[in-house]
Design an enzyme around this catalytic site. Structure first.
Site, PDB file in Angstrom:
ATOM      1  N   HIS A 138       1.992   4.526  -2.932  1.00 46.13           N
ATOM      2  CA  HIS A 138       1.825   5.864  -2.613  1.00 46.13           C
ATOM      3  C   HIS A 138       3.339   6.348  -2.982  1.00 46.13           C
ATOM      4  O   HIS A 138       3.363   7.408  -3.542  1.00 46.13           O
ATOM      5  CB  HIS A 138       1.829   6.471  -0.953  1.00 46.13           C
ATOM      6  CG  HIS A 138       0.610   6.362  -0.794  1.00 46.13           C
ATOM      7  ND1 HIS A 138      -0.544   6.920  -1.359  1.00 46.13           N
ATOM      8  CD2 HIS A 138      -0.271   5.653   0.503  1.00 46.13           C
ATOM      9  CE1 HIS A 138      -1.635   6.561  -0.748  1.00 46.13           C
ATOM     10  NE2 HIS A 138      -1.321   5.857   0.377  1.00 46.13           N
TER      11      HIS A 138
ATOM     12  N   HIS B 237       0.905  -1.157  -0.096  1.00 42.18           N
ATOM     13  CA  HIS B 237       0.050   0.082  -0.005  1.00 42.18           C
ATOM     14  C   HIS B 237       0.891   1.288  -0.165  1.00 42.18           C
ATOM     15  O   HIS B 237       0.709   2.175  -0.934  1.00 42.18           O
ATOM     16  CB  HIS B 237      -0.819  -0.038   1.288  1.00 42.18           C
ATOM     17  CG  HIS B 237      -1.786   1.237   1.437  1.00 42.18           C
ATOM     18  ND1 HIS B 237      -3.146   1.128   1.180  1.00 42.18           N
ATOM     19  CD2 HIS B 237      -1.391   2.708   1.748  1.00 42.18           C
ATOM     20  CE1 HIS B 237      -3.675   2.457   1.332  1.00 42.18           C
ATOM     21  NE2 HIS B 237      -2.704   3.170   1.743  1.00 42.18           N
ATOM     22  N   GLU B 238       1.750   1.344   1.023  1.00 42.30           N
ATOM     23  CA  GLU B 238       2.589   2.542   0.936  1.00 42.30           C
ATOM     24  C   GLU B 238       3.550   2.810  -0.231  1.00 42.30           C
ATOM     25  O   GLU B 238       3.923   3.870  -0.489  1.00 42.30           O
ATOM     26  CB  GLU B 238       3.519   2.665   2.448  1.00 42.30           C
ATOM     27  CG  GLU B 238       2.456   2.428   3.463  1.00 42.30           C
ATOM     28  CD  GLU B 238       1.632   3.573   3.820  1.00 42.30           C
ATOM     29  OE1 GLU B 238       1.755   4.539   3.172  1.00 42.30           O
ATOM     30  OE2 GLU B 238       0.578   3.257   4.310  1.00 42.30           O
TER      31      GLU B 238
ATOM     32  N   HIS C 205       3.753   6.545  -6.677  1.00 40.23           N
ATOM     33  CA  HIS C 205       3.056   7.597  -7.308  1.00 40.23           C
ATOM     34  C   HIS C 205       3.743   8.878  -7.260  1.00 40.23           C
ATOM     35  O   HIS C 205       3.933   9.694  -8.215  1.00 40.23           O
ATOM     36  CB  HIS C 205       1.916   7.623  -6.574  1.00 40.23           C
ATOM     37  CG  HIS C 205       0.714   8.580  -7.062  1.00 40.23           C
ATOM     38  ND1 HIS C 205      -0.373   8.671  -6.473  1.00 40.23           N
ATOM     39  CD2 HIS C 205       0.688   9.304  -8.141  1.00 40.23           C
ATOM     40  CE1 HIS C 205      -1.100   9.603  -7.118  1.00 40.23           C
ATOM     41  NE2 HIS C 205      -0.352   9.862  -8.449  1.00 40.23           N
TER      42      HIS C 205
HETATM   43 ZN   LIG Z   1      -2.868   5.299   2.052  1.00 37.68          ZN
END
Ligand SMILES: [Zn+2]
Length: 628
Positions: free
Chosen positions: A421, A417-418, A424
């Site tokens: 980010h 998940h991290e 991105h």
């Molecule tokens: Zn998040």
């Protein structure tokens, strides 16, 4: 100004100590007393931002020295294209340097919140940030005062045209900007408007004495709000019940004060919307995000159409947990207590890397690899380290990952998940100028949710064993309930409170408590036993002090799932479209960025797909559990 993104997935900070006397020499150590003991490759390298504290001081001085330069532009933005350009460049230049200062200090503090020096640096950076905000506060009102024709002429200058999107976003809501006199009154009320949130913070963080309960081992444990979810995971129902009733009983006890602070906030919103000439508070906030209200309406109506599946899920939980009556504190405990696979960090990393390569290809995996080699990641918990997980960095440096590795599947999923980010942010910074790199929350959670969800599907494909599949499905269900359903539930509460105020009804402990209780029964079914204490549950949600903020998590979740749908369908351009969307950063509006990834948020089927998925997972869980 700060580019600090906090991940939604939260890993509870669990002090797991490697078993003493173990025969495995390679046993992973999961908690450290001091950071020095942690092997250097598992600690992040903040020297990428500043080689030492002297460099921080020098950057601080240089930012501070630019404040008078900013002041010199006051009252002059409409003079000429040259002036507007110089002022805009200066503002972004300051912002970019300031980001390094605050990120460095905040990251340092995160690794040891007891470190007084780190706390001082955070305080200094924050105070400087407040001065910068104040110094730059003339920008927006002055720019909207520039006549349209003049502004159009200015933007013909190619040097200003690069700020197209920035100005467009600013001028978009121009019709809601009032006369200078009214604007002055509004600006002058900013401290007053912050008062409800401030009082709420003081009350919950400082003044309230949180009660203690006995944990599974009979030891006294203080029930603070941050421990809520970890306590609700307890397999001992007595602990779950005691913790929940102690916590909510406390919110209920201060219910009048909480309804006073929240009521104040809602009244402030109603007043702002009226003054800015919006038909409602919701319209005002959606206009700021530039998302049509139909998206939010579909979100709510889709969930309502599928509440029967949620009720069915509660029945399954009741049956599997062997309960006679279902209470709210039975919602999050795992239905699969035994048999969870554990991972060392190195194993988790290798697994994630395999997933990234297979799913997103080399470009994505190469960014992650860089993160590993350049030490962007802070892995293990240590005494004083902040809990949870997040991705945050500055434009000039790298998108760091903050973890509290505990060896669970959730930890691997959080890493994925991290990293979503971080990749991105990395791609946005590589492909956009500073003023267009920063993306909104609406887009942010799309990237992380999509990768986390793809990771779950990828794991599920590789897992044959029914118990392991069940553990994965249970994990996934908790995340749909926690991230999607719960946020829409919160949104509905916020909306109910604002409508009450807009219709002139009082916001009291009773009226807010009833709205909250009604939503519980509607969402989770009338078989749920609602303890009286739970009516104060709305007071637990700090996000309510950021008006209409929570629904974004739900739309991001849906968009992420829709991207997953494209990947799963074997759509050939799914990967490249996704990477192109990430590279857009904040250079386009959120709905347009998501569209670049092939997802039209105006299409109601996008949101419906999440609930279809919910039903699919529920069906497989039922099948496995019934067979057993
Ligand atoms: Zn998040």
């Amino acid at each position: 100004m700060a580019r600090t993104r906090t991940g939604l997935a939260v890993v509870a900070l669990v002090a797991l100590v490697a078993l003493a006397g173990t025969t495995f020499a390679e046993e992973e150590k999961l908690f450290y007393d001091t950071r020095k003991e942690i092997p250097v490759e598992y600690r992040w390298n903040l020297e990428i931002i500043f080689p030492d504290i002297e460099a921080w001081e020098a950057a601080y001085e240089s930012v501070e020295a630019k404040i008078p330069e900013l002041d010199a532009f006051k009252g002059r933005l409409g003079e000429s294209a040259d002036v507007l350009l110089a002022a805009t460049e200066l503002q972004y230049d300051i912002g970019k340097s300031f980001e390094d200062l605050i990120v460095y200090a905040f990251q340092w503090q995160s690794t040891d919140t007891r470190d007084a020096t780190a706390n001082t640096y955070v305080g200094r950076a924050q105070a400087l940030g407040a001065r910068l905000n104040e110094a730059a506060s003339f920008f927006e009102p002055e720019i909207v005062q520039i006549p349209d024709a003049t502004m159009a002429k200015f933007l013909e200058d190619p040097r200003l045209a690069t700020y197209d999107h920035v100005f467009d976003n600013l001028l978009r809501t121009k019709t809601h900007v009032r006369s200078q006199e009214v604007e002055e009154v509004l600006a002058g009320s900013s401290l007053l408007r912050a008062a409800p949130g401030q009082s709420y913070g003081f009350l919950t963080n400082a003044d309230i004495e949180w009660p203690t309960i006995q944990d599974e081992n009979g030891e006294e444990k203080k029930v603070i709000p941050a421990l809520y979810y970890s306590l609700l995971q307890s397999q001992d129902r007595r602990v779950r019940r005691d913790a929940a009733l102690a916590l909510f009983g406390t919110y209920d006890k201060y219910g009048n004060t909480f309804s006073g602070t929240y009521g104040g906030l809602v009244q402030k919103d109603v007043w702002m919307a009226k003054t800015r000439r919006y038909p409602s508070t919701l319209d005002m906030v959606l206009d700021q995000t530039n998302v049509p209200s139909s998206v939010v309406e579909t979100l709510v109506s889709t969930v309502h159409d599928n509440l029967d599946a949620v009720h069915q899920y509660i029945e399954l939980r009741t049956k599997v947990l062997g309960l006679e009556d279902f209470h709210i504190y039975d919602l999050y405990v795992s239905m699969v207590p035994a048999g969870e696979t554990t991972y060392t960090y190195d194993e988790g990393w290798a697994l994630a890397m395999e997933f990234w390569k297979e799913t997103f290809g080399e470009e994505y995996a190469a960014v992650a690899e860089r993160g590993h080699n350049e030490r962007w990641i802070d892995v293990y918990p240590n005494t004083g380290k902040r809990g949870g997980a997040y991705s945050a960095g500055s434009y000039n440096s790298v998108p760091y990952l903050f973890l509290n590795w505990d060896g669970t599947f959730e930890a691997v999923s959080t890493l994925v998940h991290e990293m979503g980010h971080s990749v991105h942010s990395y791609l946005a910074a590589k492909n956009q100028p500073y003023h267009d790199a920063d993306y909104s929350l609406f887009v942010a959670e799309v990237a992380s949710v999509a990768s986390e969800s793809l990771f779950f599907e990828w794991m599920l494909d590789r897992t044959e064993d029914p118990t392991e599949r069940l553990a994965l499905l249970n994990f996934r269900m908790n995340s749909i309930v926690g991230t999607f359903l719960r946020q829409i539930f919160f949104h509905e509460f916020e909306h109910a409170a604002h409508v009450m105020a807009e219709e002139g009804n009082p916001l009291t402990k009773e009226s807010l408590g009833n709205a909250w209780g009604d939503l519980w029964l509607e969402y989770y079914g009338d078989k749920v036993t609602l303890d009286d204490e739970f009516k104060g549950g709305w007071a637990r949600i700090p996000h309510f002090y950021r008006t209409y903020y929570v629904w974004v998590y739900a739309t991001s979740f849906a968009a992420g799932e829709a991207i997953v749908g494209r990947f799963r369908a074997g759509d050939e351009t799914a990967v490249s479209d996704y990477l192109e969307a990430l590279k857009l950063g904040g250079s386009v509006y959120p709905m347009d960025a998501v569209k670049r990834a092939g997802v039209d948020m105006n299409d109601p089927t996008v949101i419906r797909a999440v609930m279809d998925n919910f039903r699919k997972i529920l069906a497989e869980m039922e099948e496995i559990l019934v067979e057993e």
